[in-house]
Design a protein around this motif. Structure first.
Motif, PDB file in Angstrom:
ATOM      1  N   VAL A  55       0.866  -1.171   0.000  1.00 37.27           N
ATOM      2  CA  VAL A  55       0.000   0.000   0.000  1.00 37.27           C
ATOM      3  C   VAL A  55       0.908   1.227   0.000  1.00 37.27           C
ATOM      4  O   VAL A  55       1.779   1.363   0.863  1.00 37.27           O
ATOM      5  CB  VAL A  55      -0.940   0.011   1.233  1.00 37.27           C
ATOM      6  CG1 VAL A  55      -1.711   1.310   1.325  1.00 37.27           C
ATOM      7  CG2 VAL A  55      -1.884  -1.182   1.200  1.00 37.27           C
ATOM      8  N   LYS A  56       0.687   2.097  -0.961  1.00 37.12           N
ATOM      9  CA  LYS A  56       1.519   3.303  -1.086  1.00 37.12           C
ATOM     10  C   LYS A  56       1.535   4.082   0.233  1.00 37.12           C
ATOM     11  O   LYS A  56       0.504   4.281   0.862  1.00 37.12           O
ATOM     12  CB  LYS A  56       0.969   4.185  -2.207  1.00 37.12           C
ATOM     13  CG  LYS A  56       1.835   5.364  -2.533  1.00 37.12           C
ATOM     14  CD  LYS A  56       1.241   6.148  -3.683  1.00 37.12           C
ATOM     15  CE  LYS A  56       2.203   7.159  -4.187  1.00 37.12           C
ATOM     16  NZ  LYS A  56       2.127   8.457  -3.794  1.00 37.12           N
ATOM     17  N   ASP A  57       2.716   4.499   0.631  1.00 35.45           N
ATOM     18  CA  ASP A  57       2.934   5.329   1.817  1.00 35.45           C
ATOM     19  C   ASP A  57       2.613   4.639   3.143  1.00 35.45           C
ATOM     20  O   ASP A  57       2.464   5.305   4.159  1.00 35.45           O
ATOM     21  CB  ASP A  57       2.140   6.643   1.727  1.00 35.45           C
ATOM     22  CG  ASP A  57       2.572   7.482   0.543  1.00 35.45           C
ATOM     23  OD1 ASP A  57       3.765   7.433   0.174  1.00 35.45           O
ATOM     24  OD2 ASP A  57       1.716   8.196  -0.023  1.00 35.45           O
ATOM     25  N   LEU A  58       2.487   3.321   3.155  1.00 32.93           N
ATOM     26  CA  LEU A  58       2.280   2.598   4.407  1.00 32.93           C
ATOM     27  C   LEU A  58       3.492   1.699   4.646  1.00 32.93           C
ATOM     28  O   LEU A  58       3.616   0.623   4.071  1.00 32.93           O
ATOM     29  CB  LEU A  58       0.998   1.766   4.380  1.00 32.93           C
ATOM     30  CG  LEU A  58       0.654   1.051   5.694  1.00 32.93           C
ATOM     31  CD1 LEU A  58       0.456   2.049   6.834  1.00 32.93           C
ATOM     32  CD2 LEU A  58      -0.585   0.195   5.528  1.00 32.93           C
ATOM     33  N   VAL A  59       4.387   2.204   5.476  1.00 30.50           N
ATOM     34  CA  VAL A  59       5.635   1.505   5.788  1.00 30.50           C
ATOM     35  C   VAL A  59       5.799   1.524   7.307  1.00 30.50           C
ATOM     36  O   VAL A  59       5.417   2.487   7.964  1.00 30.50           O
ATOM     37  CB  VAL A  59       6.841   2.190   5.097  1.00 30.50           C
ATOM     38  CG1 VAL A  59       8.152   1.555   5.499  1.00 30.50           C
ATOM     39  CG2 VAL A  59       6.670   2.160   3.589  1.00 30.50           C
ATOM     40  N   PHE A  60       6.369   0.469   7.841  1.00 29.95           N
ATOM     41  CA  PHE A  60       6.508   0.316   9.287  1.00 29.95           C
ATOM     42  C   PHE A  60       7.966   0.285   9.708  1.00 29.95           C
ATOM     43  O   PHE A  60       8.832  -0.157   8.965  1.00 29.95           O
ATOM     44  CB  PHE A  60       5.860  -1.005   9.733  1.00 29.95           C
ATOM     45  CG  PHE A  60       4.379  -1.036   9.526  1.00 29.95           C
ATOM     46  CD1 PHE A  60       3.524  -0.665  10.546  1.00 29.95           C
ATOM     47  CD2 PHE A  60       3.840  -1.438   8.320  1.00 29.95           C
ATOM     48  CE1 PHE A  60       2.155  -0.695  10.371  1.00 29.95           C
ATOM     49  CE2 PHE A  60       2.469  -1.473   8.127  1.00 29.95           C
ATOM     50  CZ  PHE A  60       1.625  -1.099   9.154  1.00 29.95           C
ATOM     51  N   PHE A  61       8.199   0.725  10.954  1.00 27.33           N
ATOM     52  CA  PHE A  61       9.483   0.507  11.614  1.00 27.33           C
ATOM     53  C   PHE A  61       9.438  -0.865  12.258  1.00 27.33           C
ATOM     54  O   PHE A  61       8.433  -1.242  12.863  1.00 27.33           O
ATOM     55  CB  PHE A  61       9.720   1.531  12.736  1.00 27.33           C
ATOM     56  CG  PHE A  61      10.155   2.877  12.263  1.00 27.33           C
ATOM     57  CD1 PHE A  61      11.452   3.082  11.823  1.00 27.33           C
ATOM     58  CD2 PHE A  61       9.269   3.934  12.272  1.00 27.33           C
ATOM     59  CE1 PHE A  61      11.865   4.332  11.404  1.00 27.33           C
ATOM     60  CE2 PHE A  61       9.669   5.194  11.861  1.00 27.33           C
ATOM     61  CZ  PHE A  61      10.967   5.393  11.420  1.00 27.33           C
ATOM     62  N   ASP A  62      10.517  -1.605  12.161  1.00 27.86           N
ATOM     63  CA  ASP A  62      10.707  -2.840  12.909  1.00 27.86           C
ATOM     64  C   ASP A  62      11.270  -2.410  14.264  1.00 27.86           C
ATOM     65  O   ASP A  62      12.365  -1.851  14.345  1.00 27.86           O
ATOM     66  CB  ASP A  62      11.687  -3.738  12.143  1.00 27.86           C
ATOM     67  CG  ASP A  62      12.086  -5.001  12.889  1.00 27.86           C
ATOM     68  OD1 ASP A  62      11.779  -5.139  14.083  1.00 27.86           O
ATOM     69  OD2 ASP A  62      12.742  -5.846  12.255  1.00 27.86           O
ATOM     70  N   ALA A  63      10.503  -2.640  15.334  1.00 21.81           N
ATOM     71  CA  ALA A  63      10.917  -2.170  16.660  1.00 21.81           C
ATOM     72  C   ALA A  63      12.272  -2.731  17.061  1.00 21.81           C
ATOM     73  O   ALA A  63      13.066  -2.045  17.711  1.00 21.81           O
ATOM     74  CB  ALA A  63       9.851  -2.543  17.699  1.00 21.81           C
ATOM     75  N   TRP A  64      12.566  -3.971  16.644  1.00 26.43           N
ATOM     76  CA  TRP A  64      13.866  -4.540  17.006  1.00 26.43           C
ATOM     77  C   TRP A  64      14.989  -3.799  16.307  1.00 26.43           C
ATOM     78  O   TRP A  64      16.000  -3.480  16.921  1.00 26.43           O
ATOM     79  CB  TRP A  64      13.944  -6.039  16.694  1.00 26.43           C
ATOM     80  CG  TRP A  64      15.184  -6.596  17.305  1.00 26.43           C
ATOM     81  CD1 TRP A  64      16.397  -6.784  16.704  1.00 26.43           C
ATOM     82  CD2 TRP A  64      15.359  -6.950  18.660  1.00 26.43           C
ATOM     83  NE1 TRP A  64      17.315  -7.243  17.610  1.00 26.43           N
ATOM     84  CE2 TRP A  64      16.698  -7.356  18.828  1.00 26.43           C
ATOM     85  CE3 TRP A  64      14.520  -6.970  19.768  1.00 26.43           C
ATOM     86  CZ2 TRP A  64      17.197  -7.775  20.050  1.00 26.43           C
ATOM     87  CZ3 TRP A  64      15.019  -7.393  20.982  1.00 26.43           C
ATOM     88  CH2 TRP A  64      16.348  -7.783  21.105  1.00 26.43           C
ATOM     89  N   GLU A  65      14.817  -3.500  15.031  1.00 26.83           N
ATOM     90  CA  GLU A  65      15.853  -2.755  14.309  1.00 26.83           C
ATOM     91  C   GLU A  65      16.021  -1.361  14.889  1.00 26.83           C
ATOM     92  O   GLU A  65      17.125  -0.819  14.916  1.00 26.83           O
ATOM     93  CB  GLU A  65      15.520  -2.668  12.825  1.00 26.83           C
ATOM     94  CG  GLU A  65      15.759  -3.961  12.090  1.00 26.83           C
ATOM     95  CD  GLU A  65      15.579  -3.824  10.579  1.00 26.83           C
ATOM     96  OE1 GLU A  65      15.296  -2.708  10.085  1.00 26.83           O
ATOM     97  OE2 GLU A  65      15.711  -4.858   9.905  1.00 26.83           O
ATOM     98  N   ALA A  66      14.936  -0.776  15.388  1.00 28.74           N
ATOM     99  CA  ALA A  66      15.003   0.583  15.937  1.00 28.74           C
ATOM    100  C   ALA A  66      15.716   0.626  17.277  1.00 28.74           C
ATOM    101  O   ALA A  66      16.543   1.502  17.516  1.00 28.74           O
ATOM    102  CB  ALA A  66      13.596   1.163  16.068  1.00 28.74           C
ATOM    103  N   LYS A  67      15.414  -0.331  18.176  1.00 25.86           N
ATOM    104  CA  LYS A  67      15.950  -0.218  19.539  1.00 25.86           C
ATOM    105  C   LYS A  67      16.362  -1.533  20.186  1.00 25.86           C
ATOM    106  O   LYS A  67      16.640  -1.568  21.382  1.00 25.86           O
ATOM    107  CB  LYS A  67      14.925   0.468  20.449  1.00 25.86           C
ATOM    108  CG  LYS A  67      14.742   1.949  20.184  1.00 25.86           C
ATOM    109  CD  LYS A  67      15.965   2.723  20.594  1.00 25.86           C
ATOM    110  CE  LYS A  67      15.731   4.208  20.354  1.00 25.86           C
ATOM    111  NZ  LYS A  67      16.796   5.020  20.917  1.00 25.86           N
ATOM    112  N   GLY A  68      16.389  -2.624  19.444  1.00 24.64           N
ATOM    113  CA  GLY A  68      16.815  -3.891  20.026  1.00 24.64           C
ATOM    114  C   GLY A  68      18.329  -4.000  20.052  1.00 24.64           C
ATOM    115  O   GLY A  68      19.021  -3.288  19.335  1.00 24.64           O
ATOM    116  N   GLU A  69      18.842  -4.881  20.884  1.00 23.57           N
ATOM    117  CA  GLU A  69      20.286  -5.120  20.951  1.00 23.57           C
ATOM    118  C   GLU A  69      20.559  -6.581  20.631  1.00 23.57           C
ATOM    119  O   GLU A  69      19.838  -7.471  21.087  1.00 23.57           O
ATOM    120  CB  GLU A  69      20.815  -4.782  22.340  1.00 23.57           C
ATOM    121  CG  GLU A  69      20.712  -3.299  22.659  1.00 23.57           C
ATOM    122  CD  GLU A  69      21.301  -2.963  24.018  1.00 23.57           C
ATOM    123  OE1 GLU A  69      22.041  -3.798  24.589  1.00 23.57           O
ATOM    124  OE2 GLU A  69      21.011  -1.863  24.512  1.00 23.57           O
ATOM    125  N   GLY A  70      21.583  -6.828  19.839  1.00 19.99           N
ATOM    126  CA  GLY A  70      21.941  -8.194  19.482  1.00 19.99           C
ATOM    127  C   GLY A  70      21.047  -8.741  18.385  1.00 19.99           C
ATOM    128  O   GLY A  70      20.356  -8.002  17.693  1.00 19.99           O
TER     129      GLY A  70
END
Length: 141
Positions: A55-70
């Motif tokens: 869907v155009k303009d509907l993109v999500f952040f992966d919470a692990w990539e944003a603030k996870g460790e390891g």
């Protein structure tokens, strides 16, 4: 590969539902669950905009990539239920959040894997809750 094709269609359906349900005052959407797919799979790449989103303009952040460790492995040989499968450790459970609003609503503040603790007493002694570990994220709201 067949399962991936099914999940790709499910991601398309999910994104269409989210887009049709959104209002101008909506908080960023949060999608979480077991996807049984690694971060480099087509279905996860569609959600995170690393390939053409459904869907155009509907993109999500992966919470692990944003603030996870390891590595954030949620399917791990440390889990007795998963160990018997003798498969590589991998992250297949996710929390996704839409783009934060002005003021940061929806921003990922922290992310952790949980559920690694073995039950120490009772009828489930020596067990863990599932064959997957869970993921928990703190979001600004």
């Amino acid at each position: 590969m067949v399962q991936s094709a099914v999940r790709v269609q499910q991601v398309k359906d999910l994104c269409n539902f989210i887009k049709s349900s959104a209002t101008e005052t909506s908080s960023p959407p949060v999608v979480c669950g077991t996807f049984n797919a690694t971060a480099d799979s087509d279905e996860i790449r569609m959600l995170t905009g690393k390939t053409v989103p459904p869907v155009k303009d509907l993109v999500f952040f992966d919470a692990w990539e944003a603030k996870g460790e390891g590595a954030g492995a949620t399917f791990s040989s440390e889990n007795p239920f998963a160990e018997v499968a003798m498969l590589p450790e991998r992250r297949i459970d996710y929390i996704f959040t839409g783009w934060p609003t002005v003021g940061g609503r929806g921003q990922v503040l922290s992310t952790q894997v949980f559920g690694q603790d073995i039950v120490m007493s009772g009828p489930s002694e020596g067990m863990v809750a599932s064959d997957h570990f869970g993921v928990v994220a703190t979001l600004r709201y």
